[in-house]
Motif scaffolding. Sequence first.
Motif, mmCIF file in Angstrom:
data_model
loop_
_atom_site.group_PDB
_atom_site.id
_atom_site.type_symbol
_atom_site.label_atom_id
_atom_site.label_comp_id
_atom_site.label_asym_id
_atom_site.label_seq_id
_atom_site.Cartn_x
_atom_site.Cartn_y
_atom_site.Cartn_z
ATOM 1 N N GLY A 20 40.132 18.693 5.657
ATOM 2 C CA GLY A 20 40.534 19.616 6.712
ATOM 3 C C GLY A 20 39.653 19.573 7.937
ATOM 4 O O GLY A 20 39.734 20.450 8.795
ATOM 5 N N SER A 21 38.805 18.528 8.032
ATOM 6 C CA SER A 21 37.880 18.432 9.150
ATOM 7 C C SER A 21 38.277 17.280 10.079
ATOM 8 O O SER A 21 39.400 16.769 10.025
ATOM 9 N N SER A 22 37.332 16.869 10.939
ATOM 10 C CA SER A 22 37.586 15.795 11.884
ATOM 11 C C SER A 22 36.269 15.102 12.192
ATOM 12 O O SER A 22 35.204 15.556 11.781
ATOM 13 N N ALA A 56 38.407 15.361 25.531
ATOM 14 C CA ALA A 56 37.438 15.218 24.442
ATOM 15 C C ALA A 56 36.349 14.190 24.701
ATOM 16 O O ALA A 56 35.488 13.984 23.850
ATOM 17 N N VAL A 57 36.351 13.535 25.866
ATOM 18 C CA VAL A 57 35.285 12.580 26.166
ATOM 19 C C VAL A 57 34.038 13.330 26.623
ATOM 20 O O VAL A 57 34.097 14.185 27.506
ATOM 21 N N PRO A 63 34.635 15.144 18.017
ATOM 22 C CA PRO A 63 35.595 15.409 16.935
ATOM 23 C C PRO A 63 36.722 16.314 17.416
ATOM 24 O O PRO A 63 36.510 17.186 18.280
ATOM 25 N N THR A 64 37.901 16.105 16.897
ATOM 26 C CA THR A 64 39.038 16.967 17.220
ATOM 27 C C THR A 64 38.674 18.413 16.912
ATOM 28 O O THR A 64 38.230 18.733 15.815
ATOM 29 N N SER A 65 38.869 19.288 17.883
ATOM 30 C CA SER A 65 38.490 20.699 17.687
ATOM 31 C C SER A 65 39.484 21.451 16.822
ATOM 32 O O SER A 65 39.141 22.485 16.227
ATOM 33 N N SER A 66 40.721 20.979 16.751
ATOM 34 C CA SER A 66 41.737 21.628 15.906
ATOM 35 C C SER A 66 41.571 21.163 14.467
ATOM 36 O O SER A 66 41.939 20.040 14.122
ATOM 37 N N ILE A 67 40.975 22.031 13.635
ATOM 38 C CA ILE A 67 40.759 21.695 12.229
ATOM 39 C C ILE A 67 41.238 22.844 11.345
ATOM 40 O O ILE A 67 41.365 23.984 11.793
ATOM 41 N N LEU A 68 41.493 22.519 10.090
ATOM 42 C CA LEU A 68 42.012 23.511 9.143
ATOM 43 C C LEU A 68 40.929 24.458 8.640
ATOM 44 O O LEU A 68 41.223 25.578 8.223
ATOM 45 N N CYS A 108 40.853 12.071 13.935
ATOM 46 C CA CYS A 108 39.925 11.384 14.827
ATOM 47 C C CYS A 108 40.691 11.045 16.101
ATOM 48 O O CYS A 108 41.433 10.057 16.154
ATOM 49 N N VAL A 109 40.519 11.873 17.124
ATOM 50 C CA VAL A 109 41.273 11.691 18.359
ATOM 51 C C VAL A 109 40.847 10.426 19.100
ATOM 52 O O VAL A 109 41.565 9.936 19.973
#
Length: 365
Positions: free
Chosen positions: A206-208, A245-246, A305-310, A334-335
Amino acid sequence: MSFNTFGHMLRVTSWGESHGEAIGCVVDGCPPGIEFQLAEIQAWLDKRKPGQSRFTTQRREADQVKILSGVLAREGAKDVLITTGTPISMLIENTDQRSKDYSEIKESYRPGHADFTYDVKYGIRDYRGGGRSSARETAVRVAAGGIARKIVSGLNVRGALVQIGNKKINRDNWDWDEVDKNPFFCPDKKMAAQWETYLDKIRKSGSSIGAVVEVVAEGVPPGLGAPVYAKLDQDIASHLMSINAVKGVEIGNGFEAATLSGEENADEMRAGNEGSPRFLTNNAGGILGGISTGQPVVARFAVKPTSSILNMRKSINAQGEEIDVQTKGRHDPCVGIRAVPIGEAMVACAIADHFLLHRGQTGRI
């Protein structure tokens, strides 16, 4: 909202939101008489579009680009388009929005996102997928980059993912042919296999995770850029930093240059063809004093890392109350993966822009 345009001579203005009817852009300043096929532009968009593997968001968008203005079909070959010199308008329809996925965070500020800053600046925000601040907007940049690639004859811009988390590729294994053979745009076949296992664990938890993308532009003419306020590397950095995200950009050796001596870092020269130098190394990444040397231009950028996580994170809501936030929906673990074609497009736009600036200032191409 201002500042939706980038570039000097080649100016790209984007419009649209993540969950609106469509997104699009206007490319202004493209010279007349440039020929291309719509399929060429579509091919770059197909590299970026979501849902192509389990390692990217499962949002299903065809990302079919439509060109509304600025081109004419060549007589006798309708699949060949010719630029007219007028603004090129392109449109991509949104077809797979799930706004209900975001209803629970309508009043919440997601950690790592632009929710708070967007709200504090404008007093209103489109919570559905981030609205204007969504990476969905980058699809039209890729379309614009497809046009930019055609402006500079012989230009070849390629990108690759060189690091996910703390796992870096082995540069001795670099093979450009491998980039299109795995879901990571990875030039190292062995590392691509390791990333598959690594990212599966992160996704299921559920992470990134973050990543580093490298873009190499070959066929860049020498002399592009200016030494003070229009450096080529300055504009490349600005273009890349504008990608969602850069968080960092480097040219050539970048931050590693701080560890080198003058003898190690300077690119020595010998006589080349027709009076041009033959560089023995390319630590400068193809740019000296803000001006291209004719060597490959090399840029890298770090993607957070993608900020949208579970997984639950601590935050506050619009009323200032402390809450815990879980972001549901379809998101990239991984965006940085889909940032590869976006980075290519932005570097192509910057180089094409400076190519036109150079031609306008010196009369040479």
